[in-house]
Scaffold this motif. Structure first.
Motif, mmCIF file in Angstrom:
data_model
loop_
_atom_site.group_PDB
_atom_site.id
_atom_site.type_symbol
_atom_site.label_atom_id
_atom_site.label_comp_id
_atom_site.label_asym_id
_atom_site.label_seq_id
_atom_site.Cartn_x
_atom_site.Cartn_y
_atom_site.Cartn_z
ATOM 1 N N GLY A 27 0.839 -1.148 -0.059
ATOM 2 C CA GLY A 27 -0.105 0.066 0.096
ATOM 3 C C GLY A 27 0.735 1.040 0.076
ATOM 4 N N THR A 61 3.908 1.543 -1.312
ATOM 5 C CA THR A 61 4.380 1.822 -2.762
ATOM 6 C C THR A 61 3.326 1.956 -3.654
ATOM 7 O OG1 THR A 61 4.563 -0.372 -3.169
ATOM 8 C CG2 THR A 61 6.681 0.629 -2.153
ATOM 9 N N GLU A 62 2.258 1.478 -3.519
ATOM 10 C CA GLU A 62 0.904 1.930 -4.465
ATOM 11 C C GLU A 62 0.375 3.211 -4.409
ATOM 12 O OE1 GLU A 62 -1.103 -1.887 -5.329
ATOM 13 O OE2 GLU A 62 0.489 -2.762 -5.891
ATOM 14 N N TYR A 63 0.177 3.238 -3.183
ATOM 15 C CA TYR A 63 -0.879 4.548 -2.812
ATOM 16 C C TYR A 63 -0.243 5.627 -1.884
ATOM 17 C CZ TYR A 63 -3.856 0.740 -4.590
ATOM 18 O OH TYR A 63 -4.320 -0.393 -5.271
ATOM 19 N N GLY A 64 0.696 5.226 -1.065
ATOM 20 C CA GLY A 64 1.388 6.061 0.024
ATOM 21 C C GLY A 64 2.329 6.686 -0.333
ATOM 22 N N ARG A 79 4.789 5.694 -3.185
ATOM 23 C CA ARG A 79 4.252 5.509 -4.402
ATOM 24 C C ARG A 79 4.985 5.661 -5.693
ATOM 25 N NH1 ARG A 79 1.673 9.602 -2.330
ATOM 26 N NH2 ARG A 79 1.471 11.381 -3.473
ATOM 27 N N SER A 108 6.769 2.478 -7.284
ATOM 28 C CA SER A 108 6.105 1.301 -7.808
ATOM 29 C C SER A 108 6.137 1.275 -9.355
ATOM 30 C CB SER A 108 4.583 1.574 -7.386
ATOM 31 O OG SER A 108 3.738 0.443 -7.720
ATOM 32 N N THR A 133 4.504 -0.396 -13.148
ATOM 33 C CA THR A 133 3.061 -0.540 -13.695
ATOM 34 C C THR A 133 3.141 -2.078 -13.853
ATOM 35 O OG1 THR A 133 3.891 -0.028 -15.727
ATOM 36 C CG2 THR A 133 2.992 1.747 -14.790
#
Length: 178
Positions: free
Chosen positions: A118, A120-123, A126, A129, A131
């Motif tokens: 979370g 690395t994808e949203y916090g 990020r 991250s 693709t």
């Protein structure tokens, strides 16, 4: 930070302290690494609370090697190895991984990885991250206070990838320009 603060509040200080010690907080991570000093783990809840301890590290003084060991232990599903520093080609050829201890955390690793994914994808992490879904990076950012310059905050980042049987741990410690 919210995820890890809540995790700390749900589990309480005694459990956080127990796992902090199991993960090596307050002890050397390396095997005969010259100059290594251990960090420190508070023996009681900091005045800021357990949530601040588990999300921002209040009450914890962590070395880059300790963080590397912690992240590698999560990546390995609970096997903690001594960190080693071979100094030449001969020592590299003779290097044998040495287990420090086995942590019984297999059932907890998915929860920790979910929080790290979370991040690395949203916090706050990020930007690292990929693709490509097969190139997941698990990470956690952190902030610490510069002891030389009070009021100056420095960032940390601990991460690992999880691609098949190969894992790479990367820790970026804070750098102070004094």
């Amino acid at each position: 930070n919210y995820y890890f603060a809540r995790l700390g509040q749900e589990h309480g200080f005694d459990r956080v302290e127990k796992y902090g010690k199991l993960f090596g907080l307050g002890e050397k991570a390396g095997l005969d690494i010259t100059g290594e000093e251990p960090g420190d783990l508070a023996s009681e809840v900091p005045t800021s609370g357990i949530g601040m301890m588990t999300s921002f590290g209040d009450g914890i003084r962590l070395t880059p090697l300790e963080l590397t060991s912690i992240v590698a232990t999560v990546a390995n599903g609970g096997t903690m190895y001594y960190l080693q520093y071979p100094k030449n080609q001969e020592e590299i050829q003779k290097l044998v991984p040495q287990i420090k201890r086995e942590l019984q955390i297999t059932d907890l690793v998915p929860s920790v990885k979910a929080g790290m994914m979370g991040a690395t994808e949203y916090g706050t992490a990020r930007r690292v991250s990929f693709t490509d879904a097969d190139q997941t990076i698990y990470g956690k950012t952190g902030t610490c206070t510069d002891t030389v310059r009070p009021g100056v905050h420095l960032g940390w980042f601990g991460s690992f990838n999880d691609i098949g049987q190969k894992r790479l741990v990367v820790v970026v410690p804070p750098v102070s320009s004094t």
